[in-house]
Design an enzyme around this catalytic site. Structure first.
Site, short mmCIF file in Angstrom:
data_model
loop_
_atom_site.label_atom_id
_atom_site.label_comp_id
_atom_site.label_asym_id
_atom_site.label_seq_id
_atom_site.Cartn_x
_atom_site.Cartn_y
_atom_site.Cartn_z
N THR A 115 0.84 -1.20 0.00
CA THR A 115 0.00 0.00 0.00
C THR A 115 0.87 1.25 0.00
O THR A 115 1.92 1.30 0.63
CB THR A 115 -0.95 0.02 1.20
OG1 THR A 115 -0.18 -0.01 2.42
CG2 THR A 115 -1.88 -1.18 1.17
N THR A 159 -6.16 7.97 10.25
CA THR A 159 -6.14 6.89 11.24
C THR A 159 -6.99 5.70 10.78
O THR A 159 -8.17 5.87 10.47
CB THR A 159 -6.66 7.39 12.60
OG1 THR A 159 -5.89 8.51 13.02
CG2 THR A 159 -6.58 6.30 13.65
N ASP A 203 -6.11 -0.19 7.79
CA ASP A 203 -6.93 -1.30 8.30
C ASP A 203 -8.23 -1.43 7.52
O ASP A 203 -8.71 -2.54 7.27
CB ASP A 203 -7.23 -1.09 9.78
CG ASP A 203 -5.98 -1.14 10.64
OD1 ASP A 203 -5.02 -1.82 10.25
OD2 ASP A 203 -5.96 -0.49 11.70
#
Length: 302
Positions: free
Chosen positions: A219, A248, A252
């Site tokens: 990434t 943030t 994920d």
């Protein structure tokens, strides 16, 4: 039928604050915020996948303290199956997150109860791992827990080695794909005795394939991602251009939504294209899990 995903990972309570800029060493700056919200790489990725409609079970630990409820609230709301989550006599894992005006963050993590997710803990929940079609792991649990989880896996293993920890190379090479950012890619190559003095994401992705990984996703934040596959090579994946307010948990969100699409039967390349759009969506909102889209939300286009 959608495949089952089990995440073995971390659960944190995130203390977030916002500053005009990150402080220099020894400097004090004034911030705002101070809110507590759910976090932890494992929990974030589980929520991101569940919000995309995936069937997600979780194996992890929380503390016997006031932070435990906040740390797990959005996991429960998203429908993550929590039978593998246990309380331990420790603090719930915590992350202190500082977000600058340009959206970039710095994070300090206190493992707390996550440090209990060792080989012995994981063995107690081996059935949840064996029943999964996809096992998803990160680097925020002890190496023994990571390695034991891989040993119990009967399906596909996906690893987001963040942070980069030293684990058995044969276990790590089970990753399909290994998901890392450009900095983590260099660290993983160093773990394999392949240091790279001049990082080059395209070359690093190919070097990871040459090291024995079946597939790699590297990434690159606003530059998108690279997908490397044995026998195919390395392919660039663009990302929508948006104005970030808080990065943030964006990585994920990428990982969780990518795994959700793999569970739906997408190719790795198609899953990465979709995940890039999800990650772009998340940086336009504040916080980690609270900024994640559901499968019904409209995502930005490339």
């Amino acid at each position: 039928m959608m495949q089952r995903i089990t995440v073995v990972g971390s659960i944190n309570a995130d203390l977030s604050m916002w500053v005009k800029r990150h402080p220099l060493p020894g400097e004090t700056v004034i911030g705002t915020g101070g809110t507590i919200s759910p976090g932890g790489k494992g929990a974030n990725q589980a929520v991101a996948a569940a919000l995309q409609g995936a069937r997600v079970s979780f194996v992890g630990a929380i503390g016997n303290d006031s932070y435990a409820f906040n740390a797990t609230s959005l996991m429960v709301d998203a429908g993550v199956i929590m039978t593998g989550v246990e309380k331990r006599g420790d603090t719930t894992g915590m992350a202190v997150i500082t977000v600058a005006e340009d959206g970039e963050n710095s994070i300090v993590v206190l493992p707390g109860a996550n440090s209990w997710v060792t080989d012995k803990f994981v063995n107690l929940h081996a059935d949840i791992i064996r029943d999964a079609d996809i096992l998803l792991l990160q680097g925020e649990i002890p190496a023994s827990g990571f390695e034991t989880a891989v040993s119990h896996a009967t399906g596909r293993v996906v690893v987001n080695l963040a942070p980069v920890i030293s684990v058995d190379h044969n276990k790590l090479l089970m990753a399909d794909p290994l998901i890392v950012n450009e900095h983590e890619a260099v660290l993983v190559l160093s773990e394999f005795g392949l240091p790279n003095e001049k990082p080059d994401p395209q070359a690093d992705a190919q070097a990871l394939l040459d090291a024995g990984f079946r597939s790699v996703v590297l990434t690159l934040g606003p530059e998108g991602a690279l997908v490397g596959e044995k026998g195919v090579g390395v392919t660039a994946v663009p990302t929508p251009q948006v104005t970030p307010v808080d990065t943030t948990g964006a990585g994920d969100a990428f990982t969780g939504s990518l795994v959700a699409r793999l569970a739906e039967g997408d190719s790795l390349l198609d899953a990465a294209h979709y995940a890039s759009r999800v990650a772009a969506y998340t940086v336009t909102g504040y916080g980690a899990q609270s900024s994640y889209p559901s499968k019904d939300d409209s995502l930005p286009e490339v």
